[in-house]
Design an enzyme around this catalytic site. Structure first.
Site, short mmCIF file in Angstrom:
data_model
loop_
_atom_site.label_atom_id
_atom_site.label_comp_id
_atom_site.label_asym_id
_atom_site.label_seq_id
_atom_site.Cartn_x
_atom_site.Cartn_y
_atom_site.Cartn_z
N ASP A 117 0.91 -1.16 0.00
CA ASP A 117 0.00 0.00 0.00
C ASP A 117 0.94 1.21 0.00
OD1 ASP A 117 0.81 -0.63 2.67
OD2 ASP A 117 -0.86 0.50 3.52
N HIS A 170 9.08 -0.36 9.40
CA HIS A 170 8.23 -1.56 9.41
C HIS A 170 8.41 -2.41 8.15
CE1 HIS A 170 6.08 0.46 12.65
NE2 HIS A 170 5.91 1.50 11.87
C1 BDR Z 1 2.13 -0.52 8.89
O1 BDR Z 1 1.05 0.38 8.67
C2 BDR Z 1 1.33 1.21 7.56
O2 BDR Z 1 1.01 2.54 7.87
C3 BDR Z 1 2.79 1.07 7.29
O3 BDR Z 1 3.05 1.23 5.90
C4 BDR Z 1 3.11 -0.32 7.76
O4 BDR Z 1 2.87 -1.26 6.75
C5 BDR Z 1 2.69 -0.29 10.27
O5 BDR Z 1 1.74 -0.56 11.24
CA CA Z 2 2.56 -0.60 4.46
#
Ligand code: BDR
Ligand code: CA
Length: 325
Positions: free
Chosen positions: A10, A244
């Site tokens: 995403d 992340h």
């Molecule tokens: C996840 O949530 C999204 O906002 C970031 O891209 C990551 O995949 C972290 O909780």
């Molecule tokens: Ca993400």
């Protein structure tokens, strides 16, 4: 031999860093990107992925649009908090030229299913957004559930969530889809907040990209600085932004970066803890464990790898026009 990889993104800011980590990893061969919703809509995410692939010199990597909203919902709208963290355009208001390539017309689900049939365990799928498209691939073909190797960013088992005290953002967007993945896929590694919040990027590192004086370095620094600023507001105690999504890609390239607990996972779907990732009590004593939950990370080594790979990639892009930095 390089490991084939598909990213399901995403494409917000840390997804961008995951995509560039994959492009900068000699052990990985990115055979395609599928687009999910979450930080942005599928359309915006697909556009970002195409534009980033072109900027870094990989216009041939195909991008497939995935499912546009959660299983239990009829539509999707970007949350205010997502826009605050990733910017209106998902890439921290950094500007990228419109991509010349278009998204493929084949669906993401078809591409995922066909790829697992073609490559089996030579392929790793790395989802870094809501699990909706991956769940649809599981439903579309039993071979996918049995053979797909999945290393996903999502969930929190030993630490609180980030959108709710018990829920992480990707899982919370579509708890039903994530639960289906955990219950049916046979080989899932969960890279959750347990480890990703131990991997932090600061402006000290982004300055290194800016100093390269290239379009790629300028783009990465601009997007990541936006993300770091948002974290200063949402999580000031961390002292940087969480890497992340790139950590999930890094584990695909080098599993020794994390230490995992073997278990069987589920997601709470009802009651006050809807969206929580936790061990499935009904499969606790099963000798077959379908999930590995990352609980420890060698964050120093990861950050070194992260900076080396992205800096090399960004250094190879064209020089920035004078006056723009
Ligand atoms: C996840 O949530 C999204 O906002 C970031 O891209 C990551 O995949 C972290 O909780
Ligand atoms: Ca993400």
């Amino acid at each position: 031999m390089r490991t084939k990889i598909i990213l399901d993104l995403d494409t917000g800011i840390d997804d961008t860093l995951a995509l560039t980590y994959a492009l900068g990893s000699p052990e990985l061969e990115l055979i395609g990107v599928t687009g999910t919703y979450g930080n942005v809509t599928v359309d915006t995410g697909v556009r970002n992925s195409l534009a980033i692939l072109e900027l870094f010199g990989y216009p041939e990597v195909p991008v497939y649009p995935g499912i546009t909203q959660a299983r239990a919902k009829e539509s999707f709208e970007v949350l205010e908090i997502s826009e605050f963290i990733h910017g209106h355009n998902g890439i921290g208001e950094a500007s990228l030229p419109e991509p010349t390539a278009s998204a493929r017309t084949e669906s993401a689900v078809e591409f995922l299913v066909d790829s697992v049939r073609a490559y089996g365990d030579e392929l790793i799928i790395v989802p870094t957004g809501p699990s909706t498209t991956i769940a649809a691939a599981i439903e579309a073909d039993p071979y996918f559930a049995a053979h797909a190797r999945i290393i996903m960013m999502g969930g929190a088992v030993s630490v609180p969530g980030n959108v709710l005290p018990w829920a992480e953002a990707n899982i919370n967007q579509d708890p039903e889809a994530a639960d289906l993945v955990f219950r049916q896929a046979q080989d899932v590694t969960m890279i959750g907040l347990d480890v990703t919040l131990q991997t932090l990027l600061t402006t000290k590192q982004t300055q290194i990209w800016r100093d390269l004086g290239t379009v790629g370095g300028h783009f990465l620094a601009t997007a990541a600085d936006y993300y770091i600023k948002a974290y200063e507001v949402t999580s000031p105690h961390l002292g940087g932004c969480g890497l992340h999504d790139p950590l999930a890609v890094a584990v695909a390239a080098d599993p020794s970066l994390v230490t995992c607990l073997a278990t069987n996972l589920k997601v709470d779907l009802s009651g006050p803890t809807r969206g929580r990732t936790i061990a499935d009590e009904s499969r606790l004593n099963s000798s077959v464990k379908t999930a590995q939950v990352a609980l420890e990370v060698d964050q120093e080594r990861f950050l070194e790898e992260f900076m080396a790979r992205l800096s090399t990639l960004a250094a190879a892009t064209p020089a920035l026009e004078r006056g723009l930095n």
